[in-house]
Enzyme design. Structure first.
Site, PDB file in Angstrom:
ATOM      1  N   HIS A 126       0.822  -1.203   0.000  1.00  0.00           N
ATOM      2  CA  HIS A 126       0.000   0.000   0.000  1.00  0.00           C
ATOM      3  C   HIS A 126       0.860   1.259   0.000  1.00  0.00           C
ATOM      4  CE1 HIS A 126      -3.821   2.036   0.808  1.00  0.00           C
ATOM      5  NE2 HIS A 126      -3.104   2.881   1.518  1.00  0.00           N
ATOM      6  N   HIS A 170     -10.107   2.451  -1.616  1.00  0.00           N
ATOM      7  CA  HIS A 170     -10.321   2.045  -0.228  1.00  0.00           C
ATOM      8  C   HIS A 170     -11.180   0.785  -0.247  1.00  0.00           C
ATOM      9  CE1 HIS A 170     -10.527   3.615   4.139  1.00  0.00           C
ATOM     10  NE2 HIS A 170      -9.280   3.436   3.807  1.00  0.00           N
TER      11      HIS A 170
END
Lengths: 260, 999
Positions: free
Chosen positions: B245, B332
């Site tokens: 990430h 997300h």
């Protein structure tokens, strides 16, 4: 005699206010100057209101609209600023509350502002509550200004469109309160096609003096022609939202001397 | 039936000696018949056929107040603060449950962010002085006509998520609130130096580090050299910093790419690509060699309007002489799978903080949102364990974006929804944020000696392990294992923080800070680690204000609690910043300073050192991966819906396909006009119900210059070949922007890759092909990539061990400059008598179209040698005022686009297929429904036709008249071969389009 000084507008903002910049822009286009002031600062120095000619209460989600829309802001006004604001209006100075600003005016008891015994505490007699279809709604609506209303903000306006953007905009009051509003010509604005279930199609009301005005639609979002949803289809002329603000600016510049 | 205490007095015997007691206040509608929330819920239950006997739902807000205040004070709070005197009534205690109704209460679990409770505490203190009180809130539902079991079922299906909320069938009324246990400091070391490979792999998995063996070895070797074991917080810091990430290690890896048979793509000569003798291609750092390479080459070739690309939290391009605009799109996905409301809200909240953390803070001026979910009509009883129903996911995602974006006062102006059952367990949420920033505030840099200042929200246990969790794969047990990774946001805290930061940025004495960044994934660890990369940083962790007791030093450091920004502040500006914070009720804390000897990261907790790491190891110690990637041509035939049905039937079906149908149900819940800048809205036309191709805003209210925002998403083409999918998506994003009047030479784009597991060579191979197309497309269109994001492990494994991988999904977002918004056009047809022109050619290639599905892999392909010129010519026609309306021809093909123009303008339309520009043979069906890229429909007034035709011919752009608008109520279709093919009522088409998602 027309006073050539620009009137000064106080734009009152707090945590969660979010239509303050465009409201200031609308007042400025109409010929006023603006200053954004945080509620904390005004509570600390209510006398600073004396320096201003106009008061704008912008839309947004003050304090997140937690508990209910405008409730926490309204309670702070009740506790700390009610006398100062009454005095501001008694001095003949116009006040506009748009969307969240309308909600707080109503919940603070400043609208509809029926006559109270001297020194009586503010009283909330109308409310703005969940839309009949209880969800946030952004769309343009057709509106009708009441030509007989005492409201100084809607003078000269007839039928026009403005956007709404709210989840708690349904105007509710007891029948006798509604009757009194009508009798005192305080209903300034009605929906032509009621979007939220408001009683008697009420979109905006003023106080008995016509100076304090609250409405759910957003006139500050229609001060340029390209804001209208059909501007690429037809020329609608001067944007209707701007008229509210020029009305108020004209009122203070022609009617009374400006605050020095 | 159990009895419930009905009066508050019943509890008087339960007074606790100190800190008071818990009072319960119920707030009901004064008129039980006037309960819109209850009515809406009853309606939803009826829609889903959950309980036919349900007669009504009564709702009440519940406030639990723990305080030493007496009953009269609590009554005052209830009456003056919690209850509306006009339409509500309150009751202290619990209203008895009635025999004919099932009762359910939904409350947040202890420790979960409850913004209403926080505001209520503040408001009570405002009313009564600085009294001691704590508040929790919840909702009570009385389901009239059904029993408790069914009521609970409804609550679990529609109202509550067990990850963050409790559902009870009794009124919630604890004697005391659950309190955090005070934290007892104990420094923990993790023995790693003696671990073998197996043990390292086990540690990575069990401690949720999600690091590879190579990375674990690198860490072990670092500590062997340092001759000590890491502390727990050091290990966590490395795991966060090295997570997929945060560091995008797959896209930055070294890749060996092979093709089972040649795809026809030329690799020699591409930047950082080496073709070896055996034909395999080596790519050193895929991102740098494709997406970013295109941008840098365009800049080297003279493109001069990119201000900051790839290095900051968002890309920055020039707007005018005073301001620049920024754009960032985030994903997300995993939090939104588990808790869609909180996941989506914090998705947009986090992306807004990226804007705030760009340069010295851009002001957020617009949001975008794109979702991918499974079929909203998916059979509920066939859902795998651990998966929420797609309809609920979509509703909750929309609510999350709505509540956060609207409260922040940022218009959400552009978006899309993609439906595909492969998103069932792993939905996608793309949240975008656009900002406006003064040209002289586009860069910041922390200075040695600057204080490390955190502003905004407090630190709690929420969101811990978000960065590592988002890099992992979802399974049916993730909701249990990672509930702490879920975050609930509080938009008003972020809004207040933004208000202060903008004032600090524009302070009369100059900007009060030298750098700023957001606390996103990884929390303080990432924010301080990034800002102090070159300088080192010294942090005293106990200084961070906490939401509640009990956080360890590690939790403080890696918490992903929302609404926090980190600023680097010179000591002589601290007082000015503190004054601004105090004026606006924003919390500020001083965590330490930047600049340490040897550029180390040093963490202390109450004067004990708990971490000491070389910044160079954190940021450069990660071993570069070498990954295998393969590509084989696909011969898929997933769906077979041969084009035999009639044209009217197909048209109606396509308009009602959820992918094409109106998204007004979503759009109207977003405030897309706040800030007063709206020029072209998401819905346009006579009745504002036609689909706009792009949004246009006027970010500076005093200027007529604008920006256009659009997106391109062509996932179905990717099932055949991600290379052509990518070019189609870029073409679509550019085309959409051009259709409203944007300058084709001032379009910047963003990439968001959401891919299934890229440790698998075939998935990585498809990613390589998409990335190569990014390079080719950006170069050909002259549209630089300025920012991007990837999420490369999107699949869901069911409890039965079946893995559902998402389709390779690439979102291209575009931001473009509009010179003069007064020259913009919309897609709705304007006048009867005007001509409908198709620009660009149609072919018989129906592969991956909505009409034919994947009955064929023969997909239409973007022609990069002509497409940019075609779109530039269309832009010129619009700029010259020759076009009355323009509409992108994409999903569903020409006839769908033409129908949308007609019904948006409430006009009739006669279509003649003879005029459709073509290459080779063209069937009537393909003329209507093929989805060739680079096509646009234009509405031209007859007196402008000659000028338009001349310009198009001179530019060698194929075009033809395909119809004429009229005053009738019908759409007709005619072809030379078949004569009349269709005559459909426009209103029926409109309804087919409006109804499917009209929830």
């Amino acid at each position: 005699m027309i006073n050539t000084m620009k009137p000064k507008t106080l734009i009152l903002r707090t945590a969660g206010t979010n239509c303050d910049v465009e409201l200031a822009h609308a007042f400025e286009l109409a010929g006023a100057t603006t200053q954004a002031v945080h509620l904390n600062q005004l509570v600390a120095e209510p006398a600073m209101l004396d320096d201003f000619d106009l008061l704008g209460l912008p839309g947004g989600f003050s304090y997140g609209d937690d508990i209910a829309a405008g409730r926490i802001f309204a309670n702070r006004i009740r506790h700390a600023l009610y006398p100062a604001l009454r005095q501001f209006v008694q001095a003949g100075k116009p006040v506009i509350g748009i969307c969240n600003g309308f909600q707080l005016l109503v919940k603070a008891g400043l609208l509809p502002g029926f006559e109270l015994p001297e020194g009586a505490p503010p009283q909330q007699v109308v409310t703005l509550t969940d839309n009949a279809n209880p969800r946030f709604l952004d769309r343009w609506v057709a509106l009708r200004a009441e030509s007989e209303s005492v409201c100084i903000w809607t003078r000269g306006l007839d039928s026009f469109d403005l956007p709404i953007a709210h989840g708690e905009g349904r105007f509710v009051a007891a029948p006798e309160v509604l009757d009194q509003l009508e009798a005192q010509r305080q209903v300034a604005l009605r929906y032509a096609d009621n979007p939220n279930g408001s009683q008697r199609d009420i979109a905006g009301v003023c106080d008995p003096t016509g100076l304090v005005f609250g409405l759910m639609p957003h006139p500050e979002r229609y001060v340029h022609k390209t804001a209208h949803p059909t501007w690429t289809r037809l020329d609608l002329g001067s944007p209707a939202g701007l008229r509210f603000f020029t009305n108020a600016v004209e009122h203070v510049t022609s009617d009374a001397s400006l605050t020095a | 039936m159990s009895t419930i205490s009905t009066s508050d007095a019943d509890r008087s015997s339960e007074l606790t000696p100190s800190g008071g007691r818990v009072w319960r206040v119920e707030v009901h509608p004064a008129d039980p018949a006037d309960d819109p929330r209850g009515a809406s819920l009853a309606h939803e239950v009826a829609d889903l056929h959950l309980a036919p006997e349900l007669q009504a739902v009564r709702t009440a807000r519940v406030y639990l107040i723990q305080t030493a205040l007496d009953q009269s004070a609590v009554e005052r709070i209830a009456g003056e603060l919690l209850t509306d005197p006009v339409d509500q009534r309150y009751r202290l205690g619990a209203t008895p449950r009635s025999d004919d109704a099932g009762l359910v209460e939904v409350h947040y679990l202890p420790g979960v962010m409850d913004p209403v409770a926080m505001s209520t505490v503040d408001a009570i203190r405002e009313m009564l002085g600085d009294v001691d009180c704590e508040v929790r809130t919840g909702f009570r539902y009385d389901f009239v006509g059904i029993g408790p079991e069914q009521s609970k079922l409804i609550a679990n299906r529609l109202l509550a998520n067990p990850v963050v909320q409790s559902v009870t069938d009794l009124p919630e009324w604890p004697q005391r609130f659950v309190e955090g246990t005070p934290y007892e400091f104990k420094l923990t070391h993790i023995g790693i130096r003696d671990l073998d490979d197996d043990a390292l792999v086990r540690m990575s998995r069990e401690a949720h580090l999600f690091l590879s063996l190579d990375e674990m070895r690198a860490i072990r070797d670092y500590y062997r050299a340092a001759d000590r074991d890491p502390t727990d917080v050091e290990l966590e810091t490395l795991a966060q910093t090295w997570s997929e990430h945060c560091v995008h290690k797959t896209l930055k890896s070294k890749i060996r790419y092979t093709e089972s048979e040649s795809s026809g793509l030329e690799f020699a000569g591409r930047p950082n690509h080496t073709v070896s003798d055996d034909g395999s291609i080596y790519i050193d750092n895929l991102l740098k060699s494709t997406v970013a390479a295109a941008t840098h080459e365009l800049i080297n070739d003279g493109l001069d309007w990119c201000i900051s690309v790839f290095v900051d939290n968002a890309g920055v391009i020039r707007f005018d002489d005073e301001f620049a605009v920024t754009f960032k799109v985030e994903t997300h996905n995993h939090p939104s799978a588990i808790e869609p409301y909180g996941g989506a809200a914090t998705g947009i909240g986090g992306c807004i903080r990226d804007t705030m953390g760009t340069g010295l803070c851009a002001k957020p001026i617009a949001n975008t949102d794109i979702f991918a979910v499974a079929d909203p009509n998916y059979a509920a009883d066939e859902l795998p364990k651990g998966v929420l129903h797609p309809r609920r996911i979509l509703k909750q995602i929309v609510a999350g974006v709505r509540d956060y974006g609207n409260r922040m006062g940022i218009p959400t102006v552009n978006g899309a929804v993609s439906f595909d059952d492969r998103y069932l367990g792993n939905p996608l949420v793309f949240a975008g944020s656009v900002g406006l920033i003064p040209n002289d505030k586009c860069f910041g840099e922390a200075k040695p000696g600057d204080r490390i200042i955190a502003l905004g929200g407090r630190t709690g246990r929420d969101g811990i392990h978000g960065a590592t969790f988002s890099s992992a794969e979802l399974t049916d047990t993730h909701a249990d294992e990672f509930s702490h990774a879920v975050q609930i946001g509080n938009a008003i805290t972020e809004k207040k923080t933004l208000d202060v930061i903008l004032q600090a940025r524009d302070h009369e004495s100059g900007c009060l800070y030298s750098a700023i960044t957001d606390c996103g994934a990884g929390g303080f660890s990432s924010a301080v680690g990034e800002m102090g990369e070159k300088l080192g940083a010294y942090v005293e962790l106990e200084k961070a204000p906490l939401k509640y007791d009990g956080l360890s030093y590690t939790e403080i450091w890696i918490s992903e609690a929302q609404e926090r920004m980190v600023l680097s502040v010179p000591t002589d500006r601290l007082d000015a910043l503190r004054a601004l914070c105090e004026a606006e009720d924003v919390e500020m804390c001083d965590l330490g300073h930047f600049g340490t000897d040897n550029a180390e990261l040093i963490l202390t907790y109450k004067s004990t050192e708990v971490a000491r790491l070389a910044m160079s190891f954190m940021h450069e110690g990660i071993p570069q991966l070498t990954r295998e990637a393969t590509w084989s041509p696909r011969s898929v035939a997933l769906k077979c819906d041969a084009p035999t049905t009639s044209i009217p039937k197909t048209l109606t079906r396509l308009l009602g396909d959820p992918n094409i149908a109106s998204k007004h149900w979503i759009i109207r819940q977003y405030d897309h006009e706040v800030q007063g800048s709206s020029v072209i809205k998401p819905l346009v036309g006579e009745k504002a119900d036609g689909p706009s191709d792009a949004a246009v805003l006027r970010p500076r209210l005093s200027s007529q210059q604008g920006i256009a925002l659009s997106n391109g998403l062509q996932t179905s083409v990717g099932d055949v070949d991600p290379y052509w999918m990518t070019l189609s998506a870029i073409d679509e994003a550019v085309r959409n922007a051009v259709c409203v009047g944007a300058r084709p030479d001032r379009i910047a784009i963003l990439d968001n890759f959401c891919w299934p597991d890229c440790s698998k060579p075939d998935n990585l191979g498809s990613l390589v092909r998409a990335a190569e197309a990014c390079y080719d497309g950006a170069k050909a269109f002259g549209t630089p990539f300025v920012s991007g994001k990837d999420s490369l492990n999107n699949q869901f494994t069911t409890d039965e061990g079946k893995t559902i991988a998402i389709p390779s999904t690439l979102l291209i977002s575009a931001i473009a400059i509009v010179d003069d918004v007064n020259r913009c056009v919309t897609m709705d047809a304007k006048s009867a008598g005007n001509m409908l022109i198709q620009v660009g050619v149609t072919t018989n290639q129906l592969g991956a179209s909505y009409a034919a599905g994947l009955s064929s892999t023969d997909i239409p392909r973007v022609d990069l040698t002509t497409a940019p010129k075609h779109l530039a010519t269309i832009a010129k026609l619009i700029d010259q005022g020759l076009v009355r309306s323009a509409h992108d021809c994409s999903e569903g093909g020409m006839l769908v686009a033409a129908a949308e123009m007609a019904f948006a303008g409430r006009l009739g339309l006669d279509v003649d297929l003879a005029g459709v520009p073509r290459r080779g043979e063209l069937t009537d069906f393909a003329a209507c429904f093929a989805e060739n890229p680079t096509r646009v429909l234009l509405e031209i007034a007859p007196d402008k036709f000659d000028a338009v035709a001349r310009t198009l011919r001179e530019a060698e752009v194929p075009f033809g008249q395909v119809g004429t608008f009229n005053e009738s109520s019908k759409l007709t279709v005619h072809s030379d071969a078949a004569g009349s093919l269709a005559a459909v009522e426009i209103e029926n088409l409109l309804n087919a389009w409006l109804k499917p998602l009209d929830w």
